[in-house]
Structure formats: structure tokens, C-alpha cells
Design a protein around this motif. Structure first.
Motif, short mmCIF file in Angstrom:
data_model
loop_
_atom_site.label_atom_id
_atom_site.label_comp_id
_atom_site.label_asym_id
_atom_site.label_seq_id
_atom_site.Cartn_x
_atom_site.Cartn_y
_atom_site.Cartn_z
N GLY A 102 0.81 -1.22 0.00
CA GLY A 102 0.00 0.00 0.00
C GLY A 102 0.83 1.26 0.00
O GLY A 102 1.86 1.38 -0.68
N ASP A 103 0.40 2.24 0.82
CA ASP A 103 1.08 3.55 0.84
C ASP A 103 2.33 3.55 1.71
O ASP A 103 2.97 4.60 1.88
CB ASP A 103 0.12 4.64 1.31
CG ASP A 103 -0.45 4.38 2.69
OD1 ASP A 103 -0.03 3.39 3.35
OD2 ASP A 103 -1.31 5.16 3.14
N LEU A 104 2.70 2.39 2.25
CA LEU A 104 3.93 2.32 3.04
C LEU A 104 5.16 2.55 2.17
O LEU A 104 6.19 3.04 2.65
CB LEU A 104 4.06 0.96 3.73
CG LEU A 104 2.93 0.53 4.66
CD1 LEU A 104 3.24 -0.84 5.25
CD2 LEU A 104 2.71 1.55 5.77
N ALA A 106 5.85 4.68 -0.22
CA ALA A 106 6.28 6.08 -0.34
C ALA A 106 7.01 6.53 0.92
O ALA A 106 8.04 7.22 0.85
CB ALA A 106 5.08 6.97 -0.62
N ARG A 107 6.49 6.17 2.08
CA ARG A 107 7.13 6.59 3.33
C ARG A 107 8.49 5.94 3.51
O ARG A 107 9.43 6.57 4.01
CB ARG A 107 6.23 6.27 4.52
CG ARG A 107 4.96 7.13 4.57
CD ARG A 107 4.27 6.99 5.90
NE ARG A 107 5.14 7.37 7.01
CZ ARG A 107 4.85 7.14 8.30
NH1 ARG A 107 3.72 6.54 8.61
NH2 ARG A 107 5.68 7.51 9.25
N GLU A 110 10.84 7.75 1.23
CA GLU A 110 11.15 9.08 1.78
C GLU A 110 12.22 9.00 2.87
O GLU A 110 13.02 9.93 3.05
CB GLU A 110 9.88 9.72 2.36
CG GLU A 110 8.89 10.20 1.31
CD GLU A 110 7.56 10.60 1.91
OE1 GLU A 110 7.44 10.58 3.17
OE2 GLU A 110 6.63 10.90 1.14
N ALA A 131 2.90 -0.92 -6.84
CA ALA A 131 3.01 -0.02 -5.68
C ALA A 131 4.39 0.62 -5.58
O ALA A 131 4.58 1.56 -4.79
CB ALA A 131 2.70 -0.78 -4.40
#
Length: 335
Positions: A102-104, A106-107, A110, A131
């Protein structure tokens, strides 16, 4: 020394990742430090660890080695506070299992870390690639711990084809250099190995567990079919998986009951209470000693660095032997 492109992605010298063992079983950090120190990628689990414990684990790991390592999380369960702690520790590699990234992703990016995603199906691999993960570990059903239903031999080449050019690691059923050579032949760029490292000097699991691995045959590592009745369920986005363990009276009795739903339901609370008690007193391995089918290939307990060297040396020898089976053509026109 054997080196593939994924080594550059992970920052390691050899294409071996040590599979993490966490939760109530806890491998400790000495194993990961020894594996990383030997030029492979050691992994530290975070499952059922508090943020304070994770910070202490990372501090001790960095005291032991300056080499790259991975911090691992899963969706069984997933704790956002633990994820925040992991990101704050800035691991070189973040590995994720048993659920959608999921959106993990991108973090993690970063924070400057590489994202290593474990999958058990081709479809999961395709979604992970979409993803934006950096490396995919295709885990076959032979593996210990929570795994899927497809064998490594069938899964890996399909995943390689589906996510090319992303690097793929093969996981499950690999415990020696022949397995590494086979993984490379399937298109993988490296391997993720768990059970072989359980039976290492630095792994902090019980000596009884290590001895059981040495004496076990592959058929003694069985699926724990009643696991969902007694262990924390996956959180949102989690994959459907079943753990593989050595046979114990607890596993045998539970698997027998699981064939009879009424009996299983009646016993579920009793079993759960027993497992929770074992987690608290450090005896969970006596009930469910998570182990893969490669137990049949493990015949000694050795230092992790020695195992890394042995694995690579065996793989190189196997690859040289295989190359000798194909005669050099005298002419480019020969078939």
C-alpha cells in the motif's frame, strides 16, 4: 565471489537475505549482525515488539555491525506506531510480509530505505510492483512460518516474468548452495533463507528447537491448519497464509481437531489461552516451532558467517559443474 544486480540494490556483497523470525519466537539481533557482517543481509523482526524494544534492538545491532540490515514488519499484525519507530530508525532496507504494501512504500522511500516485499502469488507480486517496491521475495510453500500454497519451483519463474525488470529473490526450500544455483536458474537474483539460519550459533532460539531441526525430515514440517483459531489474525490488507511448523503433540492434536469444525470451535479458547501463556513464558517453540521443509537438509549448527561462506562456495561450485555440462560450440552456426 558470486554477485548479482540485487546485491547493489540491497548494498550487500552476496545475494543472500536472512529471513526474520519474530513474534513470540524471537531470533534476537546477534544472528542478523553475524549475517550482515558476513556480507549478506541480516534481518531483524519487529512483530510483537514495542517501540522501545525496537529502538534497543537497532542500537545493539549497530553496535555489532556497520553493514546494511533490514527491519521487518508484517500485517499479522500491523502496528502504525511500530512502523513510525522503524522509519525513524532509518534502516537501509525495510522488508514487509503477509500483506499489501500500500502507501507504506512512499514513506519507506522518503526515509531513504529500500523496500523488500514478500509475496506468495503472482498476483501479489504484480500489485507490489505497481506499488513501487524495489525488490520482491517470492516465497514458496516449502518455507517455514506463514506461507502460501504454491511451490518455489513453480512460483519464482512466474513472478520473475511478471515483474521484470524488478529483482526477485527466491524463498522456501533453499538451505544449501544447490538451492541458490537453482534459484538463479529460475531467474531469481538471490535468495531469502530462514530455516538454515535457525540452526546457527547466533540464533537465540532454544537449543531444543535447533536439535529438533537437525533430527527432522522434510515431511516433519507441516502446515498448522488451525492457526487462525489461536494466533492474531491478519490486519486489513493481510494475505491468507498458514504457518509451517515441526510436528509437536500440540500441532498434531490441533490439526486433527481442525477437520471437525464443532470440535475445533469448542477447543479454540482453550488452545488460544495455552498459546498466549507460552508466548508470555517463552515456550511458544514447544508448541509451534516454525520450521520449513529444508529441515531435512540441515545437519549441523554452525556460525552464521560460516553458513554464508558455505552457501556461496557451494553455489559457485554447482554453477561451475552445470556450466561444464554444456559444451562450448566450435562455431556460432552450430546448434
Amino acid at each position: 565471489m558470486l554477485r548479482t544486480p540485487v546485491c547493489g540494490v540491497l548494498g550487500v556483497e552476496v545475494p543472500i537475505v536472512q529471513g526474520p523470525l519474530g513474534g513470540p519466537w524471537q531470533q534476537g539481533v546477534r544472528l542478523a549482525a553475524a549475517v550482515s557482517g558476513a556480507g549478506a543481509l541480516g534481518s531483524v523482526p519487529t512483530a510483537l515488539r514495542t517501540p522501545a524494544q525496537i529502538r534497543d534492538d537497532v542500537r545493539r545491532l549497530r553496535d555489532l555491525t556497520g553493514r546494511p540490515f533490514a527491519l521487518n514488519m508484517t500485517r499479522r499484525p500491523f502496528d502504525p506506531e511500530v512502523f513510525d519507530t522503524v522509519i525513524a530508525e532509518a534502516p537501509p532496507v525495510f522488508s514487509f510480509a503477509l500483506g499489501e504494501p500500500g502507501d507504506l512504500v512512499a514513506r519507506v522511500h522518503e526515509a531513504g530505505a529500500v523496500f523488500l516485499q514478500q509475496v506468495t502469488t503472482v498476483e501479489q507480486a504484480e500489485r507490489a510492483a505497481e506499488a513501487g517496491v524495489d525488490v520482491i521475495s517470492a516465497q514458496g510453500t516449502e518455507s517455514g512460518g506463514f506461507c502460501g500454497d504454491v511451490s518455489t519451483m513453480a512460483l519464482v519463474p512466474q513472478v520473475v516474468d511478471a515483474v521484470r525488470p524488478l529483482p526477485v529473490l527466491a524463498s522456501g526450500g533453499i538451505a544449501d548452495g544447490r538451492g541458490i544455483a537453482a534459484a538463479l536458474a529460475l531467474g531469481a537474483q538471490g535468495v531469502n533463507i530462514g530455516t538454515r539460519f535457525l540452526a546457527s550459533t547466533e540464533c537465540e532460539v532454544s537449543d531444543d528447537w535447533k536439535a529438533a531441526i537437525l533430527s527432522a525430515a522434510s515431511q516433519d514440517a507441516v502446515k498448522v491448519t488451525f492457526a487462525d483459531q489461536i494466533l492474531p489474525p491478519p490486519t486489513e490488507g493481510g494475505f491468507t497464509t498458514v504457518p509451517r511448523s515441526l510436528r509437536t503433540p500440540f500441532v498434531e492434536e490441533g490439526n486433527t481437531r481442525s477437520a471437525h469444525s464443532e470440535a475445533a470451535a469448542a477447543q479454540a479458547e482453550v488452545l488460544r489461552t495455552r498459546v498466549m501463556a507460552s508466548m508470555r513464558d517463552g515456550t511458544a517453540h514447544e508448541l509451534i516451532p516454525l520450521t520449513g521443509q529444508t529441515a531435512g537438509l540441515v545437519h549441523d549448527i554452525a556460525p552464521a558467517a560460516e553458513l554464508v561462506h558455505r552457501l556461496i562456495t557451494e553455489a559457485e561450485a554447482t554453477l561451475r559443474d552445470l556450466a561444464g555440462l554444456v559444451p562450448a560450440n566450435d562455431s556460432a552456426d552450430e546448434v
